[in-house]
Design an enzyme around this catalytic site. Structure first.
Site, PDB file in Angstrom:
ATOM      1  N   LEU A 202      19.335 -28.039   0.526  1.00 16.00           N
ATOM      2  CA  LEU A 202      18.873 -27.651  -0.884  1.00 16.00           C
ATOM      3  C   LEU A 202      19.761 -27.937  -1.885  1.00 16.00           C
ATOM      4  O   LEU A 202      21.014 -27.777  -1.822  1.00 16.00           O
ATOM      5  CB  LEU A 202      18.640 -25.821  -0.955  1.00 16.00           C
ATOM      6  N   HIS A 203      19.169 -28.595  -2.816  1.00 17.64           N
ATOM      7  CA  HIS A 203      20.250 -28.776  -4.052  1.00 17.64           C
ATOM      8  C   HIS A 203      19.334 -28.801  -5.339  1.00 17.64           C
ATOM      9  O   HIS A 203      20.092 -28.847  -6.448  1.00 17.64           O
ATOM     10  CB  HIS A 203      20.362 -30.431  -3.801  1.00 17.64           C
ATOM     11  N   ARG A 204      18.216 -28.707  -5.617  1.00 17.78           N
ATOM     12  CA  ARG A 204      17.368 -28.653  -6.924  1.00 17.78           C
ATOM     13  C   ARG A 204      17.902 -27.380  -7.695  1.00 17.78           C
ATOM     14  O   ARG A 204      17.660 -26.302  -7.060  1.00 17.78           O
ATOM     15  CB  ARG A 204      15.956 -28.838  -6.581  1.00 17.78           C
ATOM     16  N   VAL A 208      18.504 -23.489  -6.431  1.00 20.98           N
ATOM     17  CA  VAL A 208      20.101 -23.103  -5.925  1.00 20.98           C
ATOM     18  C   VAL A 208      20.811 -22.770  -7.154  1.00 20.98           C
ATOM     19  O   VAL A 208      21.895 -22.059  -7.278  1.00 20.98           O
ATOM     20  CB  VAL A 208      20.997 -24.468  -5.281  1.00 20.98           C
ATOM     21  N   ASP A 276      14.317 -29.605  -0.146  1.00 19.42           N
ATOM     22  CA  ASP A 276      13.822 -29.635  -1.377  1.00 19.42           C
ATOM     23  C   ASP A 276      13.869 -31.254  -1.950  1.00 19.42           C
ATOM     24  O   ASP A 276      13.796 -31.604  -2.927  1.00 19.42           O
ATOM     25  CB  ASP A 276      14.351 -28.739  -2.636  1.00 19.42           C
TER      26      ASP A 276
END
Length: 355
Positions: A202-204, A208, A276
């Site tokens: 998860l990084h979007r 986050v 994501d």
């Protein structure tokens, strides 16, 4: 006749897409200049990709990393314009969508022919955003190499001779290096085995950056994942947020970012991937691994229409039903999209040689 090509890349996924093109060019009379925009400039962020994928050191690094997006874009545009003024090229080839905005504007200004690899992608679930991207592609590029027939259809207002449905270079890289995947240290340390864990990325910002949303997603994933280990390679910026949230569970394993070969070793053997990311959904489709995408749209609709990916949005309450389908054996088997066969780069180079 095309004699010299600029290959432009900057973000890590771009390197995976450009590596097979470099390999394919080596068997021709065409020369290339690898231009690294410098967006991912840290050795840990991009260096391993050069080593593991056999990519030569870039001829030029434009040093675009750091600062705001506007500052990065300005540095890269100024640097690339200076490079073109010093030494011209016959063709500018851009992979992906991260550097394409600046590259196509500079290339257009300099009067070079421009090719877009992975052109014409449309956001499934976001028709307006897709249309804006397509209009930009049509305006700034001369030739389009598409990953599936969907982009070809969406670029239909362009001349037919401008569009080449060639497949996916990212899959070229995956298939070439799949036999060389490396078991990471966490395999033993976390007690992992085939199918007893999920991989999560998860990084979007939508997932986050908001602490309440991020915590709600993590809590729901932990709650609904049964007895699966949760392997989460974490970007340093995201790790800081996690530490503030205080989310902890004996099944949740937080890792530093992994190399390409290590990460895909985990993906290939996972029960499911929760992500994501866009590119990971392509890899899971080819490897036949169920994939749950926490986004409202995706620029890779073929992974949903044909592959193993399901787009469930960012509402934490959607995680439970998706996990139920997975554990009940109701997940779709999926299929590999046409021309995702490891030969895309050779098709691209063949078309370029005939331009």
């Amino acid at each position: 006749m095309i004699q010299k090509i600029d290959l432009i890349a900057g973000a890590r996924p771009n390197f995976m897409k450009i590596a097979p093109i470099i390999d394919a060019l080596k068997g021709t009379s065409m020369d290339f200049r690898l231009v690294h925009t410098g967006q991912h400039y840290d050795r840990n962020m991009s260096g391993s990709f050069f080593d593991q994928l056999g990519i030569p050191e870039p001829h030029v690094n434009l040093g675009g990393g750091g600062g705001t997006q506007a500052e990065q874009t300005a540095r890269i545009m100024v640097g690339y314009e200076a490079l073109l003024l010093k030494e011209r090229t016959d063709l500018c080839l851009v992979v992906g969508d991260v550097t394409s905005t600046l590259a196509r504007s500079i290339a257009a200004k300099a009067g070079h022919s421009r090719c877009s690899v992975e052109a014409g992608i449309v956001l499934k679930g976001s028709e307006h955003a897709g249309r804006d991207q397509l209009n930009g592609d049509r305006q700034h590029f001369d030739y389009f190499f598409t990953t599936t027939e969907w982009p070809g259809i969406s670029l239909q207002n362009s001349e037919e001779e401008q569009i080449f449905f060639v497949g996916n270079t990212m899959i070229d890289t995956l298939l070439k290096h799949r036999p060389k995947f490396i078991q990471p240290a966490c395999w033993q340390a976390c007690g992992l085995a085939q199918g007893n864990y999920m991989v999560m990325t998860l990084h979007r910002p939508a997932n986050v950056d908001g602490e309440a949303q991020f915590k709600a997603l993590l809590d729901k994933i932990i709650e609904e994942s049964g007895d699966l280990n949760i392997v989460f390679p974490v970007h340093p910026r995201t790790r800081k947020t996690l530490e503030q949230l205080g989310v902890a569970n004996e099944r949740l394993h937080l890792l530093d970012p992994l190399s390409y070969l290590e990460f895909n070793y985990l993906v290939e053997r996972a029960r499911v991937v929760v992500t994501d990311s866009g590119g990971i959904t392509e890899e899971t489709t080819v490897m036949g691994v169920p994939c749950i995408t926490l986004r409202d749209n995706t620029e890779r609709p073929e992974t949903v229409e044909l592959g193993t990916n399901e787009l469930i949005g960012t509402d934490p309450e959607a995680i439970g039903p998706a996990m139920h389908r997975l554990f009940s054996g109701a997940w779709k088997k999926g299929a590999i999209p046409p021309l995702w066969d490891g030969k895309t780069a050779h098709r691209i180079v063949e078309h370029i040689s005939q331009l």
